[in-house]
Design a protein around this motif. Structure first.
Motif, PDB file in Angstrom:
ATOM      1  N   LEU A 232       1.162  -1.884   0.081  1.00 38.19           N
ATOM      2  CA  LEU A 232      -0.006  -0.208   0.369  1.00 38.19           C
ATOM      3  C   LEU A 232       0.560   1.361  -0.022  1.00 38.19           C
ATOM      4  O   LEU A 232       1.656   1.762   0.880  1.00 38.19           O
ATOM      5  N   GLY A 236      -2.841   5.576  -2.078  1.00 36.71           N
ATOM      6  CA  GLY A 236      -4.004   4.050  -1.693  1.00 36.71           C
ATOM      7  C   GLY A 236      -4.147   4.135  -0.392  1.00 36.71           C
ATOM      8  O   GLY A 236      -5.373   4.279   0.011  1.00 36.71           O
ATOM      9  N   LEU A 237      -3.383   4.772   0.953  1.00 37.98           N
ATOM     10  CA  LEU A 237      -3.797   4.135   2.357  1.00 37.98           C
ATOM     11  C   LEU A 237      -4.604   5.340   2.677  1.00 37.98           C
ATOM     12  O   LEU A 237      -6.102   5.639   3.002  1.00 37.98           O
ATOM     13  N   GLN A 239      -6.569   7.183  -0.381  1.00 38.86           N
ATOM     14  CA  GLN A 239      -7.747   6.248  -0.294  1.00 38.86           C
ATOM     15  C   GLN A 239      -9.210   5.585   0.529  1.00 38.86           C
ATOM     16  O   GLN A 239     -10.264   5.684   1.186  1.00 38.86           O
ATOM     17  N   ALA A 240      -8.300   4.304   0.857  1.00 41.50           N
ATOM     18  CA  ALA A 240      -8.571   3.910   2.038  1.00 41.50           C
ATOM     19  C   ALA A 240      -9.275   3.958   3.204  1.00 41.50           C
ATOM     20  O   ALA A 240     -10.506   4.098   3.208  1.00 41.50           O
ATOM     21  N   ARG A 243     -12.420   5.884   1.811  1.00 37.02           N
ATOM     22  CA  ARG A 243     -13.188   5.666   1.677  1.00 37.02           C
ATOM     23  C   ARG A 243     -14.135   5.477   2.811  1.00 37.02           C
ATOM     24  O   ARG A 243     -15.678   4.457   3.340  1.00 37.02           O
ATOM     25  N   ALA A 244     -13.521   4.152   4.012  1.00 30.85           N
ATOM     26  CA  ALA A 244     -13.957   4.129   5.609  1.00 30.85           C
ATOM     27  C   ALA A 244     -14.647   4.563   5.977  1.00 30.85           C
ATOM     28  O   ALA A 244     -16.001   4.320   7.098  1.00 30.85           O
ATOM     29  N   ASP A 292      -6.000  -7.299   3.414  1.00 24.14           N
ATOM     30  CA  ASP A 292      -5.622  -6.382   2.623  1.00 24.14           C
ATOM     31  C   ASP A 292      -6.620  -5.241   3.817  1.00 24.14           C
ATOM     32  O   ASP A 292      -7.088  -5.335   4.127  1.00 24.14           O
ATOM     33  N   ILE A 293      -6.025  -3.672   3.928  1.00 21.88           N
ATOM     34  CA  ILE A 293      -6.399  -2.609   3.935  1.00 21.88           C
ATOM     35  C   ILE A 293      -8.353  -2.315   4.034  1.00 21.88           C
ATOM     36  O   ILE A 293      -8.827  -1.802   5.478  1.00 21.88           O
ATOM     37  N   GLY A 294      -8.535  -2.687   3.103  1.00 21.40           N
ATOM     38  CA  GLY A 294     -10.067  -1.972   3.126  1.00 21.40           C
ATOM     39  C   GLY A 294     -10.697  -3.304   4.495  1.00 21.40           C
ATOM     40  O   GLY A 294     -11.476  -2.416   5.113  1.00 21.40           O
ATOM     41  N   LEU A 297      -9.673  -2.128   7.935  1.00 19.42           N
ATOM     42  CA  LEU A 297     -10.711  -0.512   8.218  1.00 19.42           C
ATOM     43  C   LEU A 297     -12.433  -1.283   8.635  1.00 19.42           C
ATOM     44  O   LEU A 297     -11.945  -0.575   9.645  1.00 19.42           O
TER      45      LEU A 297
END
Length: 309
Positions: A232, A236-237, A239-240, A243-244, A292-294, A297
């Motif tokens: 990541l 990317g972080l 964006q994640a 979104r969270a 996966d970060i999504g 979170l």
């Protein structure tokens, strides 16, 4: 099993203690203030002066493992020369305490888990880095290298020693995540610096599971990258995180402003990056619950909501 944990009152340490006692293991937590700790099932608190084995040496007798996670938080204050010296000395003193106790114990444990960090590698750009890579340049790399070396003598005493090079640990109720999320809650979130630098991370549940694997697996020795395999970048972080929380992630923090505000700390903590690969954990068969970060979170934020519900 009986485990002795130095650093058992920190964010990672508390979660490790909960995991071990939840499975019926006995845990001795070393702390500077044992008298102020509330009793907990399966937990004994022992005095720790941070430099010697005095006051807790006897607890090593019959223990299966000693875990050393002691070290002042690198992000808890501006890096003055005095602050950097304290960060280093806290780690070296704890290592000296571990070695003092191990040399003097009548029946010492056969396993030592030594804390470290992926900062060991310094700034590595986008190149994947496994445990065979040498130490990098900079303050954090030297700090991690010296932290690891502080207990290297345990191997000469016949102990199996595993070194946990931990990424940024994300979890509910502490650690780095609350500070990371704060700007997004006020619609001020976005990437730090150029955004192309890699951000090594791991979910708290995987951090604890990985440490337990290192404790229990007879072939676990030497350094291990405790970092999620889902590579990541800072872009990317951002964006994640956006979104969270259902927030935008467009307000980039320029590198020069970060350096102006935080100095050397900004470069090493936020603008440098390393794509740490957990190669040795994979070879031992470790499976991440949250690669996966999504998903990580979603689990962490859901746990926070449940704890306040």
């Amino acid at each position: 099993m009986k485990a002795v944990i130095a650093g058992g009152t920190g964010f990672i340490g508390r979660a490790l203690v909960r995991s071990l006692t939840g499975d019926g293991h006995a845990v001795v937590v070393l702390t500077r203030t044992p008298a102020g700790k509330r009793p907990a099932p399966g937990v004994t608190y022992a005095p720790f002066d941070g430099a010697t084995g005095e006051g807790w040496l006897r607890h090593l007798d019959g223990a299966a493992v000693l875990v050393n996670l002691v070290g002042e938080n690198i992000a808890s204050g501006y890096w003055t020369a005095a602050r950097k010296a304290r960060l280093r000395q806290s780690r070296l003193d704890a290592g000296a305490a571990v070695m003092d106790a191990l040399r003097r114990a009548a029946d010492p444990p056969r396993v030592l888990i030594q804390g470290s960090a992926t900062g060991f590698y310094g700034d590595r750009s986008e190149v994947p880095v496994d445990e065979t890579a040498p130490a990098g340049a900079g303050f954090l790399a030297a700090l991690a290298r010296d932290w690891e070396a502080s207990t290297a003598g345990a191997e000469a005493l016949g102990l199996r020693r595993a070194v946990a090079r931990t990424a940024v640990v994300l979890g509910a109720g502490g650690g780095a995540l609350p500070r990371m999320l704060a700007p997004y809650r006020f619609f001020l979130g976005g990437p730090l610096g150029p955004g192309t630098q890699y951000f090594p991370w791991i979910h708290l549940a995987d951090e604890v599971a990985a440490i337990r694997l290192l404790m229990e697996h007879p072939q676990a020795s030497g350094p291990f990258n405790l970092a999620a395999p889902g590579a990541l970048t800072q872009d990317g972080l951002a964006q994640a995180l956006g979104r969270a929380l259902g927030r935008p992630a467009a307000l980039r923090a320029p590198a020069f402003l970060l350096r102006l505000a935080l100095g050397e700390m900004a470069q090493e903590l936020f603008l440098n990056g390393v794509r740490a690969v957990p190669a040795k954990l994979a070879r031992l068969g470790f499976v991440f619950r949250f690669p996966d970060i999504g998903a990580a979170l979603a689990d962490i934020l859901g746990a926070g909501e449940r704890s306040h519900g």
